[in-house]
Every structure is written in structure tokens, then in C-alpha cells.
Design a protein around this motif. Sequence first.
Motif, short mmCIF file in Angstrom:
data_model
loop_
_atom_site.label_atom_id
_atom_site.label_comp_id
_atom_site.label_asym_id
_atom_site.label_seq_id
_atom_site.Cartn_x
_atom_site.Cartn_y
_atom_site.Cartn_z
N PRO A 211 38.00 49.11 40.33
CA PRO A 211 38.20 47.72 40.77
C PRO A 211 38.66 47.64 42.22
O PRO A 211 39.57 48.37 42.63
CB PRO A 211 39.28 47.19 39.82
CG PRO A 211 39.19 48.08 38.62
CD PRO A 211 38.78 49.42 39.12
N VAL A 212 38.04 46.76 42.99
CA VAL A 212 38.36 46.58 44.40
C VAL A 212 38.91 45.17 44.62
O VAL A 212 38.29 44.19 44.20
CB VAL A 212 37.13 46.81 45.30
CG1 VAL A 212 37.45 46.48 46.76
CG2 VAL A 212 36.65 48.25 45.18
N LEU A 213 40.07 45.09 45.27
CA LEU A 213 40.69 43.82 45.63
C LEU A 213 40.86 43.78 47.14
O LEU A 213 40.83 44.82 47.81
CB LEU A 213 42.05 43.65 44.96
CG LEU A 213 42.09 43.65 43.43
CD1 LEU A 213 42.18 45.07 42.87
CD2 LEU A 213 43.27 42.81 42.90
N VAL A 214 41.07 42.59 47.69
CA VAL A 214 41.32 42.43 49.11
C VAL A 214 42.70 41.80 49.29
O VAL A 214 43.08 40.89 48.54
CB VAL A 214 40.22 41.58 49.79
CG1 VAL A 214 40.12 40.19 49.18
CG2 VAL A 214 40.46 41.49 51.30
N LYS A 215 43.45 42.29 50.28
CA LYS A 215 44.80 41.76 50.55
C LYS A 215 44.75 40.91 51.81
O LYS A 215 44.30 41.36 52.86
CB LYS A 215 45.80 42.90 50.73
CG LYS A 215 47.25 42.40 50.87
CD LYS A 215 48.25 43.54 50.73
CE LYS A 215 49.69 43.02 50.71
NZ LYS A 215 50.66 44.10 50.49
N ILE A 216 45.24 39.67 51.68
CA ILE A 216 45.12 38.70 52.76
C ILE A 216 46.48 38.31 53.32
O ILE A 216 47.52 38.52 52.70
CB ILE A 216 44.35 37.44 52.31
CG1 ILE A 216 45.12 36.69 51.22
CG2 ILE A 216 42.95 37.83 51.83
CD1 ILE A 216 44.50 35.35 50.86
N ALA A 217 46.44 37.72 54.52
CA ALA A 217 47.66 37.33 55.23
C ALA A 217 48.10 35.92 54.83
O ALA A 217 47.27 35.06 54.54
CB ALA A 217 47.44 37.39 56.73
#
Length: 339
Positions: A211-217
Motif C-alpha cells: 500500500p502506498v500513501l502520500v503525506k501532505i503539508a
Amino acid sequence: MYRLLFRLVLSRLDPEFAHHLAFLVIRVLGWPGLRAITRAFTRPDRSLVVRTLGLEFPSPFGLAAGFDKEARGIPGFGALGFGHVEVGTITALAQPGNPKPRLFRLIPDRAVVNRMGFNNAGAEAAAPRIERARRQAVRPIIGVNIGKSKVVPVEEAIGDYLVSTRLLAPHADYLVVNVSSPNTPGLRGLQELDKLEPLLAAVRDAAGGVPVLVKIAPDLTDEQVLRIAELTLRLELAGIVATNTTLSRDGLVTDPAVVAAAGDGGLSGAPLAARALAVLRLLRAAVGPELCLIAVGGVTTAAEVRERLEAGATLVQGYTAFLYEGPFWARAVNRGLTS
């Protein structure tokens, strides 16, 4: 007891040195005999189990990336009651990070300013440590947070991320693409959709089903948050981590001279809570009920963790309050969630 120790001793030490001292204790708690003893007092109740990302998390509460940059303390953090540990940020190339001092406490705000700069020994060094931790019969879920190597130009970022992905994804329970730290030049520019879409698609395809997630500001506008939410759904990613540290210094009660002396860097801790919660609610409304959303930013108490869960978080992470609350923080949160 810990709060007294913090006030009288730890708060007087250089923050990075104090972090290393605490980390030594955590690593010792991960030794097999001590781990079993510690877990007898900290094990989360079975009622807290969360199933998401195709995994079973012992608790919705985990440790955010930034504390265990080298993936050396996973057993110890699991022994302390964290349901998952997100290690990193790990880069393809080893790098020393930014010059010291680079970590600063804002104690009246229960906050931290850091400009660590992804200091780590690189993906190749971290991979076998993660693999060994993953072989443990009793362990937390292991997330791996990857970022861009500082010396690599932004134009070559995809290849750099793919090096880390290929080395680390085989040993990770889930993978997080960090494009939101303020401490690597040009990194936040990767949140622009024309750069973000090919990067995320490439990592997804190279991750081998992990599983791939993206971390945002948190400093994105609401419109930018919604565009990334739409992109996440379109690329069929596993989820979003919201949020990273902020560049804002609004509303702080710490002496302005102390804040100014800390200088540039990402602010984490209690002042981030309101924006992190707002971004979480915005995301949940945009992505529907199923996508995994990991909420991070400004939580201390079980009540605050529960608030994030009720606002739509699948999982919740903490970091900064660990420095103020001490080693049994996760145990206190987990017990509060069952009451």
C-alpha cells in the motif's frame, strides 16, 4: 514522574541530545526479555484493533515519522504500546542532514521546531533493519516513509524515490511518499499536480502491491488539498497522511525572541492541531468513507485522538507530545480510548 524529570533535567539538555538519550532507552526496551515484560503493562486492548490497508493494526494510535529515522527502535516502540511505527524519513542516499542546532523546543506551546533535513544512513542501510523487525512474532505494523535525497535535483526526483521504493517496499507493511517536509529544498514543490502525479504513479507501480500513501503539508490551500484528494482516488492509492509540519508561526504564546532564535523549520505539536483537523475533515468529505486517512498533528490526549477518529481518521499518529508526555504516552492514550 516523567513531567518532573522533563522540567528539572531533560528540558535543560540540548533537544537533539535528549532525543538520543531517550532513544537509547527505547531500544533497550525492545530487547526480547524486556520487551515481553513491558508489553504486559502496555499491550493495547483487543477492542482497539483496526483493519485497514489489508492489515490488522493493534491500535489506531501509532508513532509518526521523524522519531525513528533509521528504523532502529521498532521493537521498543511496539513494546510501549504503539499500534504502528512509521520509520523515516528515509532517503535513497545517506545524508547528514542540516547543520546543528536543528531541533528546538517551544515549551509554552508544547511544540517543536525542527530542520533536521532527513538525516539518515540511506535506504540500503535501513532495509535489513526493517526486515529483521518485521520477522518478529509480535510487532507493530511497520510503515516506511521515503523522501528525496537533498543532492538530487527535483527534476530527477522520481528516479531517486524509486531507488528507495525498490529497496524498502519489500520489507514495509505500507509505504508513505513524503513530499511535504519544509526542510529539503524544492520538496514541497512536488505537491504540484504536474510533478506529483507521475511521481506517485511510478512509486505505486514499483511498490509491488505494498500500500502506498502520500503525506501532505498543512500549508496547502483547501483547493490544493482537494486536488490531491482527487488525484489519490484517480491513481487508486491506498491513502493520505495528513499532515506534516507547518511553516506558520501564527498564534504562538512562546516569547517571540525564542521563536525567532529557533529560526526556520517545520513546527509540530499543539499549535498544528486546528489546521490538521480541518484538513482531515476536508479530505474525508472528499474521498468518501473507505480510503485510509492517517491523521497526524497536535494530538496529545486520548480525547484528542478520539476526536480525529470521529472526524474521519482511520488511524492517528503522534510524535511531538511523546517528548512532553514520556515513554508511557501510547499506553495512556490506548487506555483512554477504551474507557
